[in-house]
Structures are given as structure tokens and as C-alpha cells.
Design an enzyme around this catalytic site. Structure first.
Site, PDB file in Angstrom:
ATOM      1  N   ASP A   3     -99.357  23.609  95.231  1.00 40.17           N
ATOM      2  CA  ASP A   3     -98.560  23.655  94.016  1.00 40.17           C
ATOM      3  C   ASP A   3     -97.601  24.851  94.103  1.00 40.17           C
ATOM      4  OD1 ASP A   3     -97.598  23.084  91.480  1.00 40.17           O
ATOM      5  OD2 ASP A   3     -99.585  22.741  90.634  1.00 40.17           O
ATOM      6  N   GLU A  16     -97.737  23.428  80.897  1.00 38.77           N
ATOM      7  CA  GLU A  16     -98.737  24.239  81.571  1.00 38.77           C
ATOM      8  C   GLU A  16     -99.340  25.288  80.646  1.00 38.77           C
ATOM      9  OE1 GLU A  16     -97.564  25.342  85.526  1.00 38.77           O
ATOM     10  OE2 GLU A  16     -96.500  23.455  85.830  1.00 38.77           O
TER      11      GLU A  16
END
Length: 628
Positions: free
Chosen positions: A345, A512
Site C-alpha cells: 500500500d 481512511e
């Protein structure tokens, strides 16, 4: 020097293990005799021979470059050429250029792609983007409901068709690698990425992984399980993320710690990945989160022993840049040699040390040893590309109709009428006078949520689409007066001739960690606004959110009807389609709707589960759908 040599040795071993990610498959009539003599440039040679030939010609630096994914804002043409960069990404945190067309992106991409082809071996770039609910970084793209809304539909075929539409719009911008879908099983609505999950129920998430065959295409009969498949120029590389357990972190903390036995991790969170692999998903992304205290990006047991060895994520990737198609010929390779294309990521390796980014060589060593094959750096090399190709001008009207269908099917009717046998919906199109209110009634940015043109999303008309207000104005009869006030004045509400009110409230966009929330109250004074209006006018509440929110009993009692619309995207007409009875409500709750914050986390099957609405709940205009 010893540590540096160890890192180089790891890079060599890993790049040999995955061979070469991208191989030029050029058009035979365009090849010179000299080029045809190079096995890897000869399209008539067996793919295995071409891959082995190319790898044998690569230097260590070129192999490391092929494992590197960099960000556009730091990309330099000469670096792409000289360092043989393998992949690039358009980062979510950088604001998009205003109203830039796919053709504009394509010109930028062409420059960097040519730079890659000008390298010693001419290996093309793979370009990736987070098109998580449409090609959401681009002005004018179709924005589909976020995953939680799709989970509410329970419609695997719909998800597959949406995947195909997204693939077309992504390819139209020149991009061929999509970091989607998220197949997390969200076990706690406090998690800031809740709306990226299809459901708290593993089986619902598994069902909705059909979006992968939409993105990549349907593997042919006999295609070996666990091997990638991308059908051609109208499809994209998909990415199942985030392996594994990111939806089960303690207290719903983003990038937090999932505490569980291996059996529970496998049963709840890992099962969807099996479905992804069986559908030929080409890449898997590791999670920022930890399992029992160990970061996933450093977890050799889960990344290599489980994902690659036990689950059999075997990948061999061949990219035909000249024809704009992909050919994944897994039968050409020995199964013992070729293993999974596992990508990190964004800046995930930095997170393997404290403070972040310190002792970076150790972080790289740890992640590569654990099983990471490509590193989303993204700023460590001064390079980056936007790969845009205007070649596919897809039929966006059809895609918007598909998104509208998805909205219709994702809506969950939670309340319909204050008295049994007297439903409030469907509404009357020819009502004399109505009022539409609320922070979310006329705001495309709020409808679309995070990951829409900007990483954290934004408010206002950030793209092209139909707001709830737009949709209702289009549908209401010619003689109906539609009054719109975001926060109605007391004098407006005191008027007694409104047939009904539509109040749209909900969450502001986030992504997020910014979405982590322990309170889950309706933001922007939403509860107060509902209460004020519902005290005076019969009221339908449309809740725009990425997860269940706290609805006090006294507030629910005041509402005449309540719809969970999730984050529906650009096509607000999907809401008016159902509210006025042109279509029936079909959505069911993909997550348990809690009564109080003290219950969290709450999931179906818990011993003391007493939800406001259970998993699978959903009304129609005439009766309740049974839960499953």
C-alpha cells in the site's frame, strides 16, 4: 555494505521469482530483423521463452526498477528511462487538476510511456489508480455507489456490470491497473473505511467479489485457479485489498490491530480472497493493519506461507503494450517457479519503523522478505506517470444508467409510516407543495463521499451528476412547487401547506483514518434539523453515510420514513426512482445497525445482539423483507 548487499540480494531473488512483470508483445509486422532475433521481442516465440530471455538480459538495477511504483508528482522522464521504472500511481492525496479531460491525461501518459520504451530493454509501464467506485479522480466520470451500497443490493450480477463499466472509463483515461475491489469484512462501523466494505457478513462480501470479473473479464473454462486473467483492451488489472483482516481491527481503528485466532481470521476475513483468486484476480494489496500485533507488510506467514503457498496465488504477467491488450498465459509457466504479484500500500514500508520512514533499508528488507513483490514507494524516486489514453470513449450514458440502477437497488428502507398498515411511501409526484432541505440535498460531493476526485473527497459540485434536489425537481409534476432551503427558516416551516418534506443529511466526505469515529452521531446538526422539520411536516429522511449512524429512538419516532442511501455517487435519480414508486425497494442492510454506541462492535450472531435493525433488514413499500 553487508546490509546493502543483503537488500540487493533480496531484490534479485524476488525479481527473479516473479520474473518480469511486463513484457513487450509487439506487432510482428512492425519488427525489424534485428528485433526479431531477440527472443523476448519476437511475438511468435513461446511466452515462457520470451520471459526467460528478457530476465536474463536485465541488470540488478533494472530488476529493482521493475519492482518500483512511483508517484506522478515526482516523476522525471529521464529517471523512468534510466532506472527502468516498472509502475506508476496517481496518488489519492494530491488534489486533481480541475476539469482535466482523459485526453489531457493521455498526453502526459504517452510522454512517460515513451520514456519507458526508450529504456535499454524497452519495458513498458503499468499505471495504477484507486478507481474504487468509478473513475473517481476524473471530472465527469460516472460515480457509482460505494461498496456498502452495493452490498445492500446483494446483486452479484449488478456488481459485475459495474466492474465492466468502471474498467471502460478507467481505460478511456489510459490507465490499466485499478486498486479495487476492497473485500474487507467490516465488523465495526466505527472504522473510517466502513463504506469501502460490502458487508459485515463474509458471505455477502464473497458474493460481491463478482465485480472482479467485470473489471478483468470472465476467465475461460479450464483456466487454472489462482492464476490471473485479464481479457483485453477494454479491461483492467484488478487488485483485491487489503490482505487481510483490515475490517476487524480493535475498536474500528484504521490501520489498527486485528486480534483473533487464525481460524477466525480465515473464516471471517480470508474467505473473500479465495473467491477473488478463483476469478483470476491479478494482484493483491497488503493491509496497513496488523494481526495480533504484527504488521501485515512484514508478515511472512500470512503473505507467503498462506496467500502464496496455501491459497496458491500463482501469477505470471505479460503485458502487450503495442496492442493495448493483456495476455496472461499461465499455462506457459511451471507452477513451482511463479508466485504472486503482491503489491504494498501507499508508503506502507515507511510504517514498518518508528518514527515513520526511519531505518528505511530495514523496512525494505523486511517487506521484501515477507513476500511483497512490487513496492508503492511512491516518492523515493523522483519519477511518476499518468497513463492516459483517449482510445476508449465509452458509452457513459449507459454507465450512468447502470449507476442509477445500482443506487435503486442499494437503498434500504428502514421505516415506512408511523402507523401499521399506513405506509408513507411511495410519495405523490403531483403534490401541491413540498420542501426539500438538509446539508446533503444538493451536494454531489457529499453524495459521492471519499475517494472522489480528491483522496478525502470534497463538497459541492465537484463533478458531473444529479443531486437529490435535481432528481426530485425533474420528477415532480409541473404544478408542484418545490421549495428548497438547506436549513429552513422558522417562517418557512410555519407555513402549513406543505404536503411533505424531504430531509437529506449525513456524513461529510472522508477517507481512511480521517473517518475513524467513536461517536457516529449524524454530523452537521443533522438530528436537530430532522427533529425541527418533522415536528411540523410529514418527513422522509434520506441518510447519506458510509456506515450506520446513531439514531436515537425519539428521533426515529418523529420520522415518517427513513432510507439508508449510503454513498450513492453521481446518479441521484436512482433515489427518486424508488421514492415515487417507479421501482420497489430491494436493498437489505449489509451491516447490523446498532442502537447505542455502548453496543459497538455489534455483529449478527453475537449472544447479546439487540440491534436497532438487524443484518439483512429491509422494507418494501408493502412489507418487510425477511432477514437471511
Amino acid at each position: 555494505m553487508q546490509r546493502e548487499f543483503a537488500i540487493m540480494e533480496i531484490a534479485l531473488r524476488i525479481s527473479d521469482r516473479i520474473a518480469i512483470l511486463l513484457v513487450i508483445l509487439a506487432n510482428p509486422e512492425k519488427q525489424s530483423a534485428e528485433e526479431m532475433s531477440c527472443v523476448y521481442k519476437n511475438p511468435k516465440a513461446p511466452i515462457e521463452d520470451r520471459v526467460k530471455d528478457l530476465v536474463s538480459r536485465m541488470t540488478l538495477q533494472e530488476k529493482i526498477g521493475q519492482m518500483t511504483q512511483i508517484e506522478l508528482c515526482v516523476a522525471v522522464l529521464d529517471d523512468v528511462t534510466n532506472l527502468s521504472i516498472g509502475s506508476m500511481v496517481s496518488g489519492a492525496g494530491k488534489p486533481p487538476l480541475e476539469k482535466v479531460l482523459p485526453s489531457d491525461w493521455a498526453e502526459t501518459v504517452d510522454r512517460f510511456q515513451q520514456a519507458a520504451l526508450n529504456s535499454r530493454l524497452g519495458i513498458p509501464l503499468a499505471y495504477g489508480i484507486d478507481a474504487v467506485h468509478g473513475n473517481n479522480r476524473f471530472y465527469g466520470a460516472t460515480i457509482f455507489p460505494h461498496n456498502i451500497g452495493l452490498g445492500a443490493t446483494g446483486d452479484a450480477d449488478l456488481a459485475q456490470r459495474i466492474g465492466a463499466a468502471v474498467a471502460l472509463e478507467v481505460r478511456a483515461s489510459g490507465i490499466h491497473f485499478n486498486f479495487a475491489p476492497c473485500v474487507a469484512v467490516c465488523r465495526d462501523p466505527r472504522w473510517g473505511r466502513c463504506y469501502e466494505s460490502f458487508s459485515e457478513d463474509t458471505n455477502i462480501v464473497r458474493k460481491m467479489t463478482s465485480i472482479i470479473t467485470g473489471l478483468q473479464g470472465q476467465p475461460p473454462v479450464g483456466h487454472p485457479k489462482g492464476y490471473p486473467f485479464v481479457a483485453g483492451r477494454y479491461k483492467v488489472i484488478a487488485c483485491a485489498k487489503h490482505f487481510v483482516g483490515d475490517g476487524g481491527t480493535e475498536n474500528g481503528i484504521n490501520e489498527g490491530n486485528t486480534i483473533s485466532s487464525y481460524d477466525d481470521l480465515e473464516r471471517i476475513h480470508m474467505e473473500p480472497y479465495l473467491d477473488c483468486l478463483n476469478q483470476g484476480v491479478s494482484t493483491v494489496m497488503a493491509s496497513y493493519s496488523s494481526w495480533n500485533g504484527c504488521k501485515l507488510h512484514a508478515h511472512q506467514f500470512l503473505l507467503t506461507d498462506i496467500l502464496k503457498d496455501k491459497l496458491g496465488f500463482k501469477v505470471d504477467i505479460v503485458f502487450a503494450i503495442s496492442e493495448g491488450t493483456y495476455c496472461f498465459d499461465s499455462q506457459a509457466f511451471g507452477k513451482s517457479l511463479w508466485q504472486g504479484f503482491l503489491i504494498s500500500d501507499w508508503k506502507a514500508l515507511d510504517r514498518l519503523s518508528k518514527p515513520r520512514g526511519s531505518n528505511y533499508r530495514h523496512c525494505v528488507n523486511t517487506a521484501i522478505s515477507a513476500g511483497i513483490d512490487m513496492v508503492m514507494v511512491p516518492h523515493r524516486y523522483k519519477q511518476f506517470i499518468e497513463d492516459l489514453n483517449p482510445g476508449i470513449r465509452g458509452d457513459k450514458n449507459l454507465h450512468r444508467e447502470l449507476a442509477r440502477e445500482a443506487v435503486r437497488k442499494s437503498l434500504v428502507l428502514l421505516k415506512n409510516g408511523k402507523n401499521h398498515g399506513k405506509p408513507f411511501l411511495p410519495l405523490e409526484k403531483n403534490a401541491k407543495r413540498i420542501i426539500i432541505a438538509g446539508t446533503h440535498a444538493d451536494d454531489l460531493g457529499y453524495q459521492c463521499g471519499g475517494w472522489t476526485r480528491y483522496w478525502q473527497g470534497s463538497n459541492g459540485r465537484i463533478t458531473i451528476g444529479t443531486t437529490i434536489l435535481d432528481a426530485f425537481r425533474e420528477v415532480m409534476g409541473e404544478k408542484t412547487e418545490v421549495v428548497y432551503e438547506k436549513c429552513p427558516l422558522p417562517s418557512t416551516l410555519d407555513e402549513s401547506d406543505f404536503s411533505f418534506a424531504i430531509v437529506a443529511v449525513g456524513e461529510e466526505p472522508y477517507a481512511e483514518s480521517a473517518g475513524d469515529n467513536s461517536e457516529l452521531a449524524i454530523p452537521l446538526n443533522g438530528s436537530e434539523l430532522i427533529s425541527t422539520i418533522a415536528d411540523r411536516i410529514p418527513t422522509l429522511v434520506i441518510l447519506i453515510s458510509g456506515r450506520p449512524l446513531l439514531i436515537e429512538p425519539w428521533l426515529l419516532e418523529k420520522m415518517d420514513a427513513l432510507i439508508a442511501a449510503w454513498l450513492p455517487g453521481t446518479e441521484g435519480r436512482g433515489i427518486s426512482d424508488v421514492v415515487f414508486g417507479d421501482y420497489e425497494f430491494e436493498g437489505r442492510l449489509p451491516m447490523t445497525w446498532f442502537r447505542t454506541n455502548k453496543q459497538l462492535p455489534i455483529n449478527n450472531g453475537d449472544n447479546s445482539c439487540d440491534p436497532l435493525f438487524p443484518l439483512g433488514f429491509g422494507l418494501t413499500c408493502s412489507k418487510e423483507k425477511p432477514t437471511e
